[in-house]
Design a protein around this motif. Structure first.
Motif, PDB file in Angstrom:
ATOM      1  N   VAL A  92       0.824  -1.209   0.000  1.00 48.28           N
ATOM      2  CA  VAL A  92       0.000   0.000   0.000  1.00 48.28           C
ATOM      3  C   VAL A  92       0.857   1.257   0.000  1.00 48.28           C
ATOM      4  O   VAL A  92       0.419   2.325  -0.447  1.00 48.28           O
ATOM      5  CB  VAL A  92      -0.963  -0.017   1.210  1.00 48.28           C
ATOM      6  CG1 VAL A  92      -0.203   0.168   2.518  1.00 48.28           C
ATOM      7  CG2 VAL A  92      -2.030   1.053   1.077  1.00 48.28           C
ATOM      8  N   ARG A  93       2.113   1.150   0.462  1.00 49.36           N
ATOM      9  CA  ARG A  93       2.975   2.330   0.531  1.00 49.36           C
ATOM     10  C   ARG A  93       3.760   2.583  -0.752  1.00 49.36           C
ATOM     11  O   ARG A  93       4.464   3.595  -0.850  1.00 49.36           O
ATOM     12  CB  ARG A  93       3.936   2.196   1.712  1.00 49.36           C
ATOM     13  CG  ARG A  93       3.231   2.174   3.061  1.00 49.36           C
ATOM     14  CD  ARG A  93       4.230   1.986   4.182  1.00 49.36           C
ATOM     15  NE  ARG A  93       4.967   0.739   4.000  1.00 49.36           N
ATOM     16  CZ  ARG A  93       6.210   0.536   4.422  1.00 49.36           C
ATOM     17  NH1 ARG A  93       6.856   1.487   5.049  1.00 49.36           N
ATOM     18  NH2 ARG A  93       6.803  -0.627   4.219  1.00 49.36           N
ATOM     19  N   ALA A  94       3.670   1.680  -1.744  1.00 48.26           N
ATOM     20  CA  ALA A  94       4.317   1.917  -3.031  1.00 48.26           C
ATOM     21  C   ALA A  94       3.700   3.154  -3.680  1.00 48.26           C
ATOM     22  O   ALA A  94       2.492   3.385  -3.574  1.00 48.26           O
ATOM     23  CB  ALA A  94       4.150   0.697  -3.931  1.00 48.26           C
ATOM     24  N   GLY A  95       4.531   3.948  -4.366  1.00 46.55           N
ATOM     25  CA  GLY A  95       4.091   5.231  -4.892  1.00 46.55           C
ATOM     26  C   GLY A  95       2.757   5.245  -5.604  1.00 46.55           C
ATOM     27  O   GLY A  95       1.839   5.987  -5.218  1.00 46.55           O
ATOM     28  N   PRO A  96       2.568   4.450  -6.665  1.00 47.67           N
ATOM     29  CA  PRO A  96       1.286   4.488  -7.390  1.00 47.67           C
ATOM     30  C   PRO A  96       0.100   4.072  -6.518  1.00 47.67           C
ATOM     31  O   PRO A  96      -0.971   4.670  -6.602  1.00 47.67           O
ATOM     32  CB  PRO A  96       1.507   3.485  -8.530  1.00 47.67           C
ATOM     33  CG  PRO A  96       2.991   3.420  -8.700  1.00 47.67           C
ATOM     34  CD  PRO A  96       3.555   3.589  -7.320  1.00 47.67           C
ATOM     35  N   ASN A  97       0.306   3.062  -5.675  1.00 51.38           N
ATOM     36  CA  ASN A  97      -0.779   2.611  -4.796  1.00 51.38           C
ATOM     37  C   ASN A  97      -1.145   3.687  -3.781  1.00 51.38           C
ATOM     38  O   ASN A  97      -2.320   3.945  -3.518  1.00 51.38           O
ATOM     39  CB  ASN A  97      -0.373   1.339  -4.059  1.00 51.38           C
ATOM     40  CG  ASN A  97      -0.048   0.195  -4.992  1.00 51.38           C
ATOM     41  OD1 ASN A  97      -0.492   0.183  -6.141  1.00 51.38           O
ATOM     42  ND2 ASN A  97       0.729  -0.757  -4.528  1.00 51.38           N
ATOM     43  N   LEU A  98      -0.115   4.293  -3.206  1.00 47.98           N
ATOM     44  CA  LEU A  98      -0.359   5.309  -2.187  1.00 47.98           C
ATOM     45  C   LEU A  98      -1.034   6.542  -2.782  1.00 47.98           C
ATOM     46  O   LEU A  98      -1.954   7.106  -2.173  1.00 47.98           O
ATOM     47  CB  LEU A  98       0.958   5.702  -1.515  1.00 47.98           C
ATOM     48  CG  LEU A  98       0.811   6.713  -0.379  1.00 47.98           C
ATOM     49  CD1 LEU A  98       0.058   6.093   0.802  1.00 47.98           C
ATOM     50  CD2 LEU A  98       2.173   7.227   0.071  1.00 47.98           C
ATOM     51  N   ARG A  99      -0.595   6.944  -3.961  1.00 52.50           N
ATOM     52  CA  ARG A  99      -1.192   8.120  -4.598  1.00 52.50           C
ATOM     53  C   ARG A  99      -2.695   7.924  -4.801  1.00 52.50           C
ATOM     54  O   ARG A  99      -3.507   8.803  -4.503  1.00 52.50           O
ATOM     55  CB  ARG A  99      -0.505   8.394  -5.936  1.00 52.50           C
ATOM     56  CG  ARG A  99      -0.955   9.694  -6.608  1.00 52.50           C
ATOM     57  CD  ARG A  99      -0.218   9.898  -7.920  1.00 52.50           C
ATOM     58  NE  ARG A  99       1.211   9.985  -7.718  1.00 52.50           N
ATOM     59  CZ  ARG A  99       1.862  11.085  -7.384  1.00 52.50           C
ATOM     60  NH1 ARG A  99       1.183  12.212  -7.190  1.00 52.50           N
ATOM     61  NH2 ARG A  99       3.170  11.074  -7.239  1.00 52.50           N
ATOM     62  N   THR A 100      -3.066   6.731  -5.289  1.00 52.66           N
ATOM     63  CA  THR A 100      -4.472   6.420  -5.510  1.00 52.66           C
ATOM     64  C   THR A 100      -5.247   6.359  -4.194  1.00 52.66           C
ATOM     65  O   THR A 100      -6.357   6.876  -4.084  1.00 52.66           O
ATOM     66  CB  THR A 100      -4.604   5.084  -6.259  1.00 52.66           C
ATOM     67  OG1 THR A 100      -3.919   5.187  -7.513  1.00 52.66           O
ATOM     68  CG2 THR A 100      -6.053   4.713  -6.485  1.00 52.66           C
ATOM     69  N   LEU A 101      -4.640   5.713  -3.204  1.00 54.61           N
ATOM     70  CA  LEU A 101      -5.275   5.587  -1.893  1.00 54.61           C
ATOM     71  C   LEU A 101      -5.521   6.951  -1.272  1.00 54.61           C
ATOM     72  O   LEU A 101      -6.617   7.233  -0.771  1.00 54.61           O
ATOM     73  CB  LEU A 101      -4.394   4.737  -0.980  1.00 54.61           C
ATOM     74  CG  LEU A 101      -4.834   4.600   0.481  1.00 54.61           C
ATOM     75  CD1 LEU A 101      -6.170   3.872   0.562  1.00 54.61           C
ATOM     76  CD2 LEU A 101      -3.764   3.855   1.282  1.00 54.61           C
ATOM     77  N   LEU A 102      -4.530   7.808  -1.310  1.00 53.89           N
ATOM     78  CA  LEU A 102      -4.671   9.141  -0.726  1.00 53.89           C
ATOM     79  C   LEU A 102      -5.727   9.955  -1.468  1.00 53.89           C
ATOM     80  O   LEU A 102      -6.546  10.640  -0.854  1.00 53.89           O
ATOM     81  CB  LEU A 102      -3.326   9.862  -0.747  1.00 53.89           C
ATOM     82  CG  LEU A 102      -2.286   9.358   0.250  1.00 53.89           C
ATOM     83  CD1 LEU A 102      -0.915   9.970  -0.039  1.00 53.89           C
ATOM     84  CD2 LEU A 102      -2.700   9.672   1.683  1.00 53.89           C
ATOM     85  N   ALA A 103      -5.710   9.880  -2.792  1.00 52.60           N
ATOM     86  CA  ALA A 103      -6.663  10.652  -3.585  1.00 52.60           C
ATOM     87  C   ALA A 103      -8.102  10.253  -3.267  1.00 52.60           C
ATOM     88  O   ALA A 103      -9.007  11.090  -3.299  1.00 52.60           O
ATOM     89  CB  ALA A 103      -6.380  10.466  -5.072  1.00 52.60           C
ATOM     90  N   GLY A 104      -8.306   8.977  -2.940  1.00 45.24           N
ATOM     91  CA  GLY A 104      -9.642   8.522  -2.595  1.00 45.24           C
ATOM     92  C   GLY A 104     -10.025   8.773  -1.155  1.00 45.24           C
ATOM     93  O   GLY A 104     -11.150   8.470  -0.741  1.00 45.24           O
ATOM     94  N   SER A 105      -9.089   9.339  -0.393  1.00 47.75           N
ATOM     95  CA  SER A 105      -9.317   9.547   1.043  1.00 47.75           C
ATOM     96  C   SER A 105      -9.271  11.006   1.453  1.00 47.75           C
ATOM     97  O   SER A 105      -9.219  11.316   2.641  1.00 47.75           O
ATOM     98  CB  SER A 105      -8.259   8.771   1.850  1.00 47.75           C
ATOM     99  OG  SER A 105      -8.210   7.425   1.459  1.00 47.75           O
ATOM    100  N   GLY A 106      -9.237  11.904   0.477  1.00 46.92           N
ATOM    101  CA  GLY A 106      -9.255  13.329   0.799  1.00 46.92           C
ATOM    102  C   GLY A 106      -7.897  13.986   0.850  1.00 46.92           C
ATOM    103  O   GLY A 106      -7.775  15.105   1.355  1.00 46.92           O
TER     104      GLY A 106
END
Length: 203
Positions: free
Chosen positions: A168-182
């Protein structure tokens, strides 16, 4: 705690409760890395900041130094033994400690300027819910730091495992996760000596 999170909370508590007493002794040299990471959060005198998943509270002294006497430093952890160790280490002098799940914080909406979270995301069973709750309590434009005192590759090697692209902390995964979380990812340093992702609360 609600039934849907009780199993996850119990798992986290079980993992950390037996490690709490020796936690600081296991990682005695992390202080400068914590100080440097806090320094990049952009805190100012008088700001309000939360250490989410604070553990033994190693980030509290540099957070207090960053916001000064007029600032507010809060720290939340779900494991009572970790909170007890933070008290034993004298970190109450730097901030207020809360026994609380970061997915359901007892804080007002938009009441904080920033959140510092060391080693938190990988221990959240549903990281999007946790990050969304952190976004709720931070004002628009506020900051988030996701930190670990060693990079992902070095940590995987230390633990004898292969680095997974699903991390989940890999760059592309994290970017998507953060974008969906505000949140909006603004920088990512995943080197040998540390992991530091900085994000801004969506306006």
């Amino acid at each position: 705690m609600p039934h849907e999170t009780s199993d996850e909370t119990a798992r986290v508590r079980e993992f950390f409760s037996v490690r709490a007493a020796r936690w600081d002794a296991r990682f005695p040299d992390d202080g400068p890395a914590y100080e440097a990471a806090v320094g990049e959060l952009g805190l100012r005198e008088g700001d309000s900041v939360l250490d989410a998943g604070c553990g033994t509270g190693r980030a509290l002294p540099p957070l207090r130094a960053a916001v000064g006497r007029r600032g507010t430093v809060l720290a939340a952890d779900v494991t009572p033994e970790m909170i007890a160790e933070a008290v034993r280490a004298g970190r109450l002098a730097s901030g207020r400690l809360l026994l609380a799940d970061v997915r359901r914080l007892p804080l007002r909406t938009a009441s904080l300027d920033a959140v510092f979270a060391a080693g938190l995301v990988s221990h959240l069973g549903g990281p999007e819910a946790g990050l969304r709750e952190l976004a709720r309590v931070v004002r628009p434009g506020g900051a988030l730091a996701l930190f670990h005192p060693v990079g992902r590759a070095a940590l995987a090697e230390r633990q004898g495992r292969v680095l997974s692209p699903d991390d989940v902390r890999a760059g592309p995964n994290l970017r998507t996760l953060l974008a969906g979380s505000g949140w909006r990812l603004t920088s990512l340093d995943d080197g040998e000596d540390r992991y530091l992702a900085l994000a801004a609360r969506a306006e």
